[in-house]
Each structure stands twice: as C-alpha cells, then as structure tokens.
Design a protein around this motif. Structure first.
Motif, PDB file in Angstrom:
ATOM      1  N   GLY A  42      48.752  41.982  46.426  1.00  0.00           N
ATOM      2  CA  GLY A  42      49.376  41.570  47.683  1.00  0.00           C
ATOM      3  C   GLY A  42      50.652  40.781  47.439  1.00  0.00           C
ATOM      4  N   ILE A  54      44.766  39.662  45.753  1.00  0.00           N
ATOM      5  CA  ILE A  54      45.834  38.657  45.865  1.00  0.00           C
ATOM      6  C   ILE A  54      47.012  39.029  44.957  1.00  0.00           C
ATOM      7  CG2 ILE A  54      46.402  36.212  45.569  1.00  0.00           C
ATOM      8  CD1 ILE A  54      44.382  36.611  47.667  1.00  0.00           C
ATOM      9  N   ALA A 104      46.746  45.775  57.098  1.00  0.00           N
ATOM     10  CA  ALA A 104      46.541  46.540  55.870  1.00  0.00           C
ATOM     11  C   ALA A 104      46.793  48.029  56.105  1.00  0.00           C
ATOM     12  CB  ALA A 104      45.117  46.330  55.345  1.00  0.00           C
ATOM     13  N   LEU A 156      43.433  47.401  48.987  1.00  0.00           N
ATOM     14  CA  LEU A 156      42.564  47.644  50.151  1.00  0.00           C
ATOM     15  C   LEU A 156      41.110  47.758  49.711  1.00  0.00           C
ATOM     16  CD1 LEU A 156      42.492  48.491  53.224  1.00  0.00           C
ATOM     17  CD2 LEU A 156      42.655  50.828  52.416  1.00  0.00           C
ATOM     18  N   LEU A 163      50.419  48.583  56.169  1.00  0.00           N
ATOM     19  CA  LEU A 163      50.962  48.305  54.837  1.00  0.00           C
ATOM     20  C   LEU A 163      50.650  49.464  53.875  1.00  0.00           C
ATOM     21  CD1 LEU A 163      50.383  44.877  53.065  1.00  0.00           C
ATOM     22  CD2 LEU A 163      49.931  46.980  51.877  1.00  0.00           C
ATOM     23  N   VAL A 215      35.409  42.461  48.209  1.00  0.00           N
ATOM     24  CA  VAL A 215      35.229  41.034  48.484  1.00  0.00           C
ATOM     25  C   VAL A 215      34.302  40.852  49.681  1.00  0.00           C
ATOM     26  CG1 VAL A 215      36.377  38.922  49.245  1.00  0.00           C
ATOM     27  CG2 VAL A 215      37.459  40.371  47.510  1.00  0.00           C
ATOM     28  N   SER A 272      48.655  49.591  46.683  1.00  0.00           N
ATOM     29  CA  SER A 272      48.191  49.046  47.955  1.00  0.00           C
ATOM     30  C   SER A 272      46.805  49.585  48.291  1.00  0.00           C
ATOM     31  CB  SER A 272      49.193  49.343  49.070  1.00  0.00           C
ATOM     32  OG  SER A 272      49.287  50.726  49.281  1.00  0.00           O
ATOM     33  N   VAL A 298      42.599  34.317  56.960  1.00  0.00           N
ATOM     34  CA  VAL A 298      41.276  34.892  56.745  1.00  0.00           C
ATOM     35  C   VAL A 298      40.515  34.042  55.731  1.00  0.00           C
ATOM     36  CG1 VAL A 298      40.005  36.908  55.938  1.00  0.00           C
ATOM     37  CG2 VAL A 298      42.056  37.224  57.296  1.00  0.00           C
ATOM     38  N   GLY A 358      39.791  44.387  48.661  1.00  0.00           N
ATOM     39  CA  GLY A 358      39.471  43.529  49.797  1.00  0.00           C
ATOM     40  C   GLY A 358      38.102  43.844  50.363  1.00  0.00           C
ATOM     41  N   MET A 377      50.312  38.353  53.834  1.00  0.00           N
ATOM     42  CA  MET A 377      50.047  37.120  53.092  1.00  0.00           C
ATOM     43  C   MET A 377      49.628  36.015  54.064  1.00  0.00           C
ATOM     44  SD  MET A 377      50.657  37.889  49.973  1.00  0.00           S
ATOM     45  CE  MET A 377      51.009  36.469  48.957  1.00  0.00           C
ATOM     46  N   GLU A 421      39.187  39.597  60.818  1.00  0.00           N
ATOM     47  CA  GLU A 421      39.011  40.837  60.047  1.00  0.00           C
ATOM     48  C   GLU A 421      39.838  41.974  60.635  1.00  0.00           C
ATOM     49  OE1 GLU A 421      34.405  40.752  58.529  1.00  0.00           O
ATOM     50  OE2 GLU A 421      35.547  42.585  58.316  1.00  0.00           O
TER      51      GLU A 421
HETATM   52  C1  HDD Z   1      46.395  46.180  51.282  1.00  0.00           C
HETATM   53  C2  HDD Z   1      45.651  45.422  51.551  1.00  0.00           C
HETATM   54  C3  HDD Z   1      45.419  43.926  51.441  1.00  0.00           C
HETATM   55  C4  HDD Z   1      46.218  42.887  50.965  1.00  0.00           C
HETATM   56  C5  HDD Z   1      47.602  42.963  50.392  1.00  0.00           C
HETATM   57  C6  HDD Z   1      45.443  41.664  51.138  1.00  0.00           C
HETATM   58  N1  HDD Z   1      44.226  41.985  51.700  1.00  0.00           N
HETATM   59 FE1  HDD Z   1      42.642  40.690  52.027  1.00  0.00          FE
HETATM   60  N2  HDD Z   1      41.470  42.261  52.566  1.00  0.00           N
HETATM   61  C7  HDD Z   1      41.918  43.530  52.793  1.00  0.00           C
HETATM   62  C8  HDD Z   1      43.132  44.055  52.444  1.00  0.00           C
HETATM   63  C9  HDD Z   1      44.189  43.334  51.887  1.00  0.00           C
HETATM   64  C10 HDD Z   1      40.869  44.442  53.445  1.00  0.00           C
HETATM   65  C11 HDD Z   1      41.413  45.239  54.601  1.00  0.00           C
HETATM   66  O1  HDD Z   1      40.412  45.365  52.501  1.00  0.00           O
HETATM   67  C12 HDD Z   1      39.783  43.386  53.843  1.00  0.00           C
HETATM   68  C13 HDD Z   1      38.332  43.814  53.706  1.00  0.00           C
HETATM   69  C14 HDD Z   1      37.672  43.408  55.026  1.00  0.00           C
HETATM   70  C15 HDD Z   1      38.745  42.909  55.862  1.00  0.00           C
HETATM   71  O2  HDD Z   1      38.664  42.437  56.995  1.00  0.00           O
HETATM   72  O3  HDD Z   1      39.941  43.032  55.205  1.00  0.00           O
HETATM   73  C16 HDD Z   1      40.199  42.147  53.047  1.00  0.00           C
HETATM   74  C17 HDD Z   1      39.379  41.032  52.962  1.00  0.00           C
HETATM   75  C18 HDD Z   1      39.797  39.751  52.684  1.00  0.00           C
HETATM   76  C19 HDD Z   1      38.945  38.582  52.708  1.00  0.00           C
HETATM   77  C20 HDD Z   1      37.448  38.576  53.027  1.00  0.00           C
HETATM   78  C21 HDD Z   1      37.250  38.595  54.528  1.00  0.00           C
HETATM   79  C22 HDD Z   1      35.793  38.572  54.965  1.00  0.00           C
HETATM   80  O4  HDD Z   1      34.908  38.865  54.169  1.00  0.00           O
HETATM   81  O5  HDD Z   1      35.563  38.288  56.142  1.00  0.00           O
HETATM   82  C23 HDD Z   1      39.760  37.511  52.421  1.00  0.00           C
HETATM   83  C24 HDD Z   1      39.336  36.063  52.352  1.00  0.00           C
HETATM   84  C25 HDD Z   1      41.108  38.039  52.224  1.00  0.00           C
HETATM   85  N3  HDD Z   1      41.089  39.401  52.391  1.00  0.00           N
HETATM   86  C26 HDD Z   1      42.234  37.278  51.937  1.00  0.00           C
HETATM   87  C27 HDD Z   1      43.467  37.828  51.540  1.00  0.00           C
HETATM   88  C28 HDD Z   1      44.596  37.037  51.111  1.00  0.00           C
HETATM   89  C29 HDD Z   1      44.607  35.530  51.009  1.00  0.00           C
HETATM   90  C30 HDD Z   1      45.618  37.923  50.793  1.00  0.00           C
HETATM   91  C31 HDD Z   1      47.001  37.673  50.286  1.00  0.00           C
HETATM   92  C32 HDD Z   1      47.470  36.927  49.640  1.00  0.00           C
HETATM   93  C33 HDD Z   1      45.115  39.251  51.044  1.00  0.00           C
HETATM   94  N4  HDD Z   1      43.814  39.149  51.512  1.00  0.00           N
HETATM   95  C34 HDD Z   1      45.870  40.391  50.813  1.00  0.00           C
END
Ligand code: HDD
Ligand code: HEM
Ligand code: HEM
Lengths: 353, 455
Positions: B334, B331, B191, B375, B194, B381, B371, B242, B378, B236, B184
């Motif tokens: 991203g 996704i 992020a 965020l 980014l 989720v 972006s 993650v 994410g 990515m 995380e």
């Molecule tokens: C600009 C931001 C951004 C982008 C481009 C992505 N993510 Fe993300 N994602 C986040 C920003 C984020 C976050 C910072 O908002 C979260 C929420 C909690 C965390 O740890 O990161 C997150 C959570 C999160 C979780 C849940 C984690 C958890 O509950 O423990 C998963 C499985 C993914 N991401 C997977 C992805 C994948 C496979 C991506 C690309 C293809 C991706 N994320 C692109």
C-alpha cells in the motif's frame, strides 16, 4: 397469509421463473449436445448461441435469489437440504462453473477444436445441472430431507424413484421449453428450416415429458404420499391448467404457429411448478416441517418482503427492457460483422492493444 | 463415503481458495465500468475515437471477467450451504439479509451489462452511455452489501438468541449497518478502484514499455492509472481509520496484527518477525512505542496482547504469524503504491505528462499484480484474524462446518476446475488482445452477433 407464507410464495415465484427462463437456457444446451457433428450442427448451434447470449446471465441470477431467500428465510431447512444433498448440489455447482465459463469462452476462442471442447463442456453441464436440481426436488418432496439442520442419507436421498423421475423430468422439460423458444426465435429471424427442426424436437420432448410426468404420478403415489394426495386434490386445477396449456401448445406447434405456442409452453411449465408449491403447502419439508415452523423471525421476513418489493419495482422493468430490446432485434446486428469497430478506427496508426 | 477425513480443514481451505479467486475479478466488475464510462464520455463529448475504441474493447473484456465473477460467485453461494450448513442453519436469518440486497444489485448489474454490451451501435450514444450508469451504481451497492455480511461476522449485531441459542428476533437494519460495516465497506470500495485501476493500467504500461506508445495506449494507461493514483493515497487514510477501529472493536485481531503477546503501554511496532510456539518473538525490526502511538496517538496507549484472551478465544500463535505477515505485505505494498501515485501526481501537475523514466512504467507494470496481492493480504488479515470464530463471540468455525466427510474430494475437484478456468481465462484474454493487435475484430461472450451467423 402470514409473512412466512408471503416469503414462501416469493420463493416459489422465483423457482417458477427460474424453471421457465433458466430451464430454457439449460434446454438449449441439451439441443446443443445432440446437434451432431461440427458441420451438421453448425446452424442450430449458432441459433442457440444467438438465443441465449444476451439473457443467460440475468436468468442465472434467479438461482442466486432462490438460494439467498432459502438460507435467509428458512435457514434450518437450507442447512438440512445442503447437508443431505451434498453430492448432487456439489455436482450442480461445478456444472454451473463449467457451463458459464465454457459458454463465455466458446465464443471468443478462435479455433474450431477449442470451440468444440468448450461447446461440449457447455452442453454436457447443461444436462447434468437440471438433472441434479430435479433430483434434489425429488428428495425434498419425498420427505428424504430431515428437519432441524440434520443430514439425511447422502446417497439414497437422491438415488431413488422420486429423484430419478424428478431429474429426468427436469431435463425433458428444459429441452421442451428450449425447443419451443428456439423454434420461435428461428421464426423471428426468418430461418424457416430451423423452425421445422426445433418444432419436431419440441413435439418429441413434449411427448417424453408427458410420459415421464405420467410415470412420476405412479412413483409419487408410493414415494411422496402427501404431494401425490394434494396434487390430485388441492392442486388439481393447476395440474389441469398445465395439461391444457400443454395440449394447446402442442396443437399450435403442429400447426406451425410457433410464436403463440411459446406462451402456452411456458404456461404449462409455470403451472406445474406452482402446482408443486400448492400441493406441498403448508410444508417446507414434507411432512416433518411446516413453513410457519421453519421460518425466520419476523424481522427477517419483513426485510425480505421489503427487498422483494423493491426488486419487483426495479428489476422487472429492467428485465422487460432487456427482453424487449432483445426480441425487437434492437440488440442484434443489422450491419455486417466488425463494422462497429471499423467505424471507430482512427487514421492515427494503431498497433492495437 | 470414499475416505472419511475431518471436513473442517478442507472446508476452510476450499472457502479460502474460492473466495481468494473470486476476489481477483471483483475489482474489475466494480470499477472497470466506471472507467469505460469515462472513456465513452470523452468519446461522445470530444469525438475522441481512440477513447471510443477503448471503451468498446474494455466492455468486451469486462464481459469475460464478469462471467468468471458470476460463476465463481455462484459457487460461493452454494458453498455457504455445502461447507457451512450449521452456521447458516443457526445464523442465516440474520447473516442472509445483506445477501438478499446483494442479489438485487447483481441482478441490475447483469441486466445492464447485457444491455450496454449489446447496445453498442444499436442505442443512441447518449442512451448507451446512460445504460452503463446502473452498472457502476450496482457494482458499488453490491459490494457494500456483501461486505456488510462479512462485517457482520466480525461485529455481529441485530439479533437476539433464546436459551437454546436459536435466533428469535432480528433487526434487519442493525444487521446491515453493523459496527464494522462502514469502515470495511469504505476500505473495500477504495480497494476495488485501486486494484482495478492499477491492474488495467499495468497492461498498457507493459505495452508502452514494448514501444507501443501511440495515443490509444497512452489513454488506455492514463484513465485507469489516474483513478488508481487517486485511490492509493486515499486508501492509506482509510486503512489507518480501519486499523484504529479494529483496535477498538476487535482487540484480539489487533493483537495478532501487531503481533503483541503481552498487554502493555509503549508497545513497539514490529516489522516482519514471527512468534515461536511459546510466544517468543524472533527476527523482525522493532520501532519503539510506534504501535501504541499509531493506535491511540500516544505512547501511553495500552494495547491488549494475545495473552489477555483465553487461548481458545483468540488466534493461535501460528495464525497470528499469518495475520502479521499478511498485514506487513498489505501495508508495504500500500505504501509503495501510494508513493508511485505521488510520483505520477507531482510530475503530471508540473509537466502535464507522465514521468519520463522507464522505471515509472516498470513500476506501473508490476503495480497491477502487487495491488492484487495487497487485496488478498488484507482479506487474510480479516479472516484469519477472526479465528477461531466464524461469528465472533458466538460460533466457532468447527461448529459451523459441514459434517460431510467428502469435502476433501470437492476441494480437489474445485481446485482443478478453477485452475482450468483460470488458465483459460488468461489464454482467452491474450488471444483477444492478439487479434486486436492484428487489427481483427472479436466479439466478446455477450458481444453482438454478426448478422447471418445462422446461415
Ligand atoms: C489494495 C488493497 C489494500 C491496500 C493498499 C490496503 N488495504 Fe487494508 N485491507 C484490504 C485492502 C487493502 C482489503 C480490501 O483486502 C481488506 C480486507 C477486508 C476489508 O474490509 O478490507 C483489508 C483489511 C484491513 C484491515 C482489517 C479490517 C478488519 O478485519 O475489519 C486493516 C486493519 C487494514 N486493512 C488496514 C490497512 C492499512 C493501515 C493500510 C495502509 C497503509 C491498508 N490497509 C492498505
Ligand atoms: C463477503 C465476503 C466474505 C465472507 C462472507 C467470508 C466468509 C468466510 C467464511 C464463512 C469462512 C469460514 C469460516 C472461518 O474460517 O472463519 C471464511 C474463511 C476464510 N476466508 Fe473469508 N469471507 C469473505 C471474503 C474473503 C475473501 C475475499 C478472502 C480472500 C482471500 C477470504 C479469505 C478467507 C480465508 C483465508 C479463510 C480461512 C480462515 C481460516 O480458517 O483460518 N475471505 N470466510
Ligand atoms: C469480498 C467480498 C466480495 C465482493 C466485493 C464481491 C463482489 C462481487 C462483484 C462485483 C460481482 C459481479 C461480478 C463481477 O463483476 O465479477 C460479484 C459476483 C457474484 N458474487 Fe461476489 N463478491 C464478494 C464475495 C462474495 C461472496 C462471499 C459471495 C457468496 C455468496 C458472493 C456471491 C456472488 C455471486 C452469486 C455473484 C454473481 C452475481 C451475478 O451472477 O451477476 N460474492 N461479486
């Protein structure tokens, strides 16, 4: 001393520092509120702005530190306090938003009308927030917060004699501290008329705070028996020390020696806050829960002590650096406004951002 | 009280709203200081005065957003007590520890930000540059610390309960370095760079589209965009790790992410789509076997569906729909951002210049907001996917909530106050930009005070 006591001392240390430095910041807002119309209040307000600009953010972090220590080391009591005192603490939280945002914005908005609105929001919340904190302390010391993560009465817990005196005293003490600090800042900047302006107000606030403290003495006698007894017993030396500091500060003020007065004014406040802690000991929530009984498991306490030690090693020198740079005028402009940017302006034609 | 209403949904809404606002300014606080130092370094090293002006102005804007971050963050600290006192009362002993570390880092950040901003022209260029370094370091450390707390809610560790359910033993290091912490934290830090990069670059992209294409604007675009362009493809890779970790650690959340109802192998990946009240899938495009393939490198990988869990131990179908939608958004955005980064990277590598097409600048202009949306998605989720738990496996959300029935009042007040603060922030930033364009100087909230202002 057990590790729970050590953490309690750390907590009170943080409360004391916040009371002095954060208190002075809030108090500055108090004088801002009562500085009169835009024209008449312009110079005192400018001084206030000048004084708290560089340090308010850092001062403010003490509050966060206090909350974190409380919820980590004394989680159940934190829950009780938050459940019982939901209303004043919600008001305080919102007041902090208003205050911080308004202070930050006031400086950057160009027009006077907007500046006034932000100024008013800043000043008003500077009075409301310390009142709420004082009322919360009143509720705790008078035993209105039950132990065990339970909610006490959500209204009478903070609308009662101890809380009202606590709130008013907090506002008065903040105003007092701020006036002394501002007089000293004015002196440093060579603004002699403002020295007088804030000196008079410091003396006035000192008198009001003294009267309120006396009133508090009688209110606590009925309402917060434990605290009252210990204030006149175990904590008595600190109460005397506070009174002595207060008298010395007042004398120095009347003699126009504002810089040393600052130290004694801070001392008067610090000793009285410490006195509260010493008088309340060994209770976390008088008189239903002791520090020992309310503390987290030792793994948590040791972690907090280690973090505090690191904090002291890292933060104290950084803070000292900030205060020293600030007080030495190293952080104050010596050349006219705007030259900084003008110097870097390039010959290449630029349309700006 | 005024009107007694069940506090739980309001507490959730207030928490979600205030966190959702706080997280918008967070990337700026974390990554912008780094960009400012890059600019100032160029200025010191090559005498690049455009870069110096950028660094100077950026630091003033950072002061505004930092102040907004500080006040909204303080509200969050209060809210843990005001909204979730029974959660804090029971688990504060463990959950609180990372916040003590966060406090330490933010202290350093606040102090050095003040020194840095007030230090322009007052410290030597070298000393001034160095006074910015602790801001960068503490931004990273502070973020890692808060994320550790959030990760602990997902993968609680490092404590023992007695028969009454009270925490009686705590191992601080196990709390901090819980299972979810490394992935995380890495994902959030990438992020932050980014989002910060795309957001700042987007301002200059808009300006360039409007014809302000001088060196100053180009540099203002290039520094943040380059950083974002490195972070986007990296994200990515990290995101993929993650997702696989969530598959391993939190199968119920993973089922919600992929919208899988029935346990099985050769599970398809569904884009879009939603479940109705009976758990039947509607709409959406399915890619056969892809979910199994992505989570275990083989279509034979077994994925537990939502039905593998008792209904009260997993997200509801409605919540799963939210999680899945948010997932698709994250996704989708991203991937698009990574493509944009590749476009930029390839063009730069071949021509040492930006892509000529106006579409590039148009894309870069929306990349900032996009972006931020990714965020937020994410986080949805993560947070909604954890339902119904506030501490996964230990405490349900309603058991952690306040009992004060006035929460709906504070929720409405908070929304109103935040709306006012948000609108003002935008207006203030615009007015600063306008005055800079007109060639005026402005002082930020921490900006140096002109001499003689007291006069
Ligand atoms: C600009 C931001 C951004 C982008 C481009 C992505 N993510 Fe993300 N994602 C986040 C920003 C984020 C976050 C910072 O908002 C979260 C929420 C909690 C965390 O740890 O990161 C997150 C959570 C999160 C979780 C849940 C984690 C958890 O509950 O423990 C998963 C499985 C993914 N991401 C997977 C992805 C994948 C496979 C991506 C690309 C293809 C991706 N994320 C692109
Ligand atoms: C360190 C970071 C964070 C911590 C410790 C945290 C903590 C919490 C807590 C205690 C709750 C209430 C209990 C629950 O509903 O599960 C919650 C709910 C929620 N948070 Fe977070 N949060 C964090 C970051 C964020 C961010 C950045 C967002 C951005 C949008 C967010 C979105 C939400 C949402 C949408 C909910 C409501 C979930 C629901 O009830 O369905 N969180 N969070
Ligand atoms: C997603 C998780 C979070 C991240 C990455 C994060 C990061 C940050 C950052 C970088 C700052 C510095 C201010 C700025 O630059 O805008 C900040 C401020 C702050 N945050 Fe958060 N935050 C998160 C969630 C939370 C939560 C859940 C809390 C609740 C306790 C919180 C409390 C604070 C406080 C108290 C401040 C003010 C510190 C100061 O005065 O300097 N944050 N946060």
């Amino acid at each position: 001393m057990s590790s729970a006591d050590v953490v309690a001392v750390v907590l009170f240390g943080a409360i004391t520092i916040y009371a002095v430095f954060g208190g002075a910041d809030f108090g500055a807002g108090f004088w801002d509120l009562f500085a009169g119309g835009a024209e008449r209040g312009r110079r005192p307000r400018a001084l206030i702005e000048h004084a708290i600009g560089p340090v308010w953010e850092a001062n403010h972090v003490w509050l966060i530190f206090i909350l974190v220590i409380l919820w980590t080391a004394f989680a159940q009591s934190f829950a009780s306090i938050m459940l019982t005192l939901f209303v004043p603490l919600s008001i305080a939280a919102l007041g902090i938003v208003g205050r911080g945002a308004a202070f930050a914005f006031r400086k950057v908005v160009p027009d006077l009308a907007e500046q006034r609105i932000f100024g008013a929001a800043f000043a008003l919340s500077s009075v409301v927030v310390p009142y709420c904190f004082g009322a919360v302390v009143g509720a705790v010391v008078s035993g209105r917060v039950p132990k065990g993560g339970q909610a006490g009465d959500s209204w009478s817990s903070w609308i009662n004699g101890s809380s009202i005196v606590g709130g008013l005293l907090a506002v008065a003490v903040c105003a007092y501290l701020a006036a002394v600090f501002l007089a000293s800042d004015a002196h440093r900047l060579g603004e002699e008329d403002l020295v007088g302006y804030f000196r008079r107000r410091a003396v006035g606030a000192a008198v009001v705070a003294g009267v309120l403290a006396l009133a508090g003495y009688f209110v606590l006698e009925e309402d917060a028996v434990h605290l009252h007894r210990q204030l006149t017993d175990r904590a008595l030396p600190l109460v005397f020390a506070s009174a002595a500091c207060g008298v010395v500060a007042l004398t120095l003020l009347l003699r126009n020696q504002v810089r040393p007065a600052r130290v004694f004014a801070a001392g008067a406040v610090a000793t009285v806050v410490c006195g509260w802690g010493v008088a309340q000991w060994p209770y976390l929530l008088p008189t239903s829960l002791t520090i020992e009984a309310g503390a987290a498991p030792s793994g948590t306490l040791v972690a907090l002590i280690v973090i505090t030690a690191v904090a002291v090693a890292v933060i104290v020198p950084s803070l000292v650096l900030l205060y020293v740079l600030d007080q030495r005028n190293a952080l104050t402009l010596t050349e006219p406004a705007g030259t900084g940017e003008a110097q870097t302006r390039m010959p290449s034609t630029r349309t700006g951002n | 009280m005024i009107l007694a209403v069940d506090p739980v949904p309001w507490a959730r809404a207030q928490m979600a709203f205030t966190l959702g606002v706080h997280i918008i300014v967070v990337p700026l606080g974390v990554s912008w200081a780094f960009m400012i130092l890059v600019a100032e370094w160029r200025a010191n090293k090559h005498g690049d005065e455009d870069a110096r002006l950028l660094a100077r102005r950026w630091s003033k804007v950072l002061a505004v957003t930092f102040a907004v971050g500080a006040v909204t963050g303080t509200v969050l600290s209060f809210e843990f007590g005001l909204l979730w006192p029974r959660f804090m009362g029971r688990f504060g002993d463990a959950f609180g520890i990372p916040f003590a570390i966060e406090g330490l880092f933010f202290f350093i950040e606040a102090i050095f930000l003040a020194i840095y901003i007030y230090g322009w022209d007052r410290l030597s260029p070298r000393a001034h540059w160095w006074s910015g370094v602790p801001i960068v370091v503490s931004g990273i450390g502070g973020t890692a610390a808060v994320i550790s707390a959030n990760a602990w809610m997902n993968q609680p560790a490092g404590f023992k309960l007695n028969a009454a359910g009270k925490v009686v033993q705590v191992d601080a290091l196990k709390v901090i370095f819980n299972r979810a912490f490394p992935y995380e934290a890495a994902h959030m830090l990438v992020a932050a760079y980014l989002v910060g990069g795309f957001l700042i670059a987007s301002v200059y992209a808009v300006a360039m589209l409007r014809g302000r294409r001088d060196r100053y604007h180009r540099l203002g675009f290039l520094i943040p965009f380059t950083i974002a362009a490195i972070a986007a493809p990296l994200q990515m890779v990290v995101g993929d790790l993650v997702a696989r970790a969530v598959f391993r650690d939190d199968p119920a959340k993973f089922a919600a992410i992929e919208l899988v109802v029935k346990t099985g192998t050769n599970v398809p990946e569904t884009l879009g789509g939603y479940l109705d009240a009976d758990g039947k899938m509607h709409a959406g495009i399915t890619i056969p076997g892809a979910a199994s393939l992505l989570s275990g490198y083989s279509t034979g990988t077994k994925i537990q569906g939502l039905d593998a869990f008792k209904a009260n131990n997993r997200p509801t179908y409605a919540q799963a729909n939210t999680v899945h939608l948010a997932w698709d958004v994250m996704i989708g955005i991203g991937s698009a951002l990574a493509l944009l980064a590749v476009w930029f990277g390839v063009t730069w590598w071949r021509k040492r210049d930006l892509p000529k097409s106006r579409w590039f600048l148009r894309a870069a202009s929306v990349a900032g907001i996009a972006s931020v949306v990714a965020l937020e998605a994410g986080w949805i989720v993560t947070e909604v996917g954890r339902q119904p738990w506030i501490v996964r496996g230990y405490l349900r959300v309603p058991q952690g909530a306040t009992t004060d029935e006035g929460v709906w009042v504070t929720f409405l007040v908070v929304v109103a106050v935040y709306a006012a603060v948000g609108v003002t922030t935008v207006l203030v930033l615009r007015s600063m930009a306008r005055r800079w364009r007109a060639g005026e100087d402005t002082s930020g909230p921490y900006g140096p005070r002109p001499a003689g202002i007291v006069k």
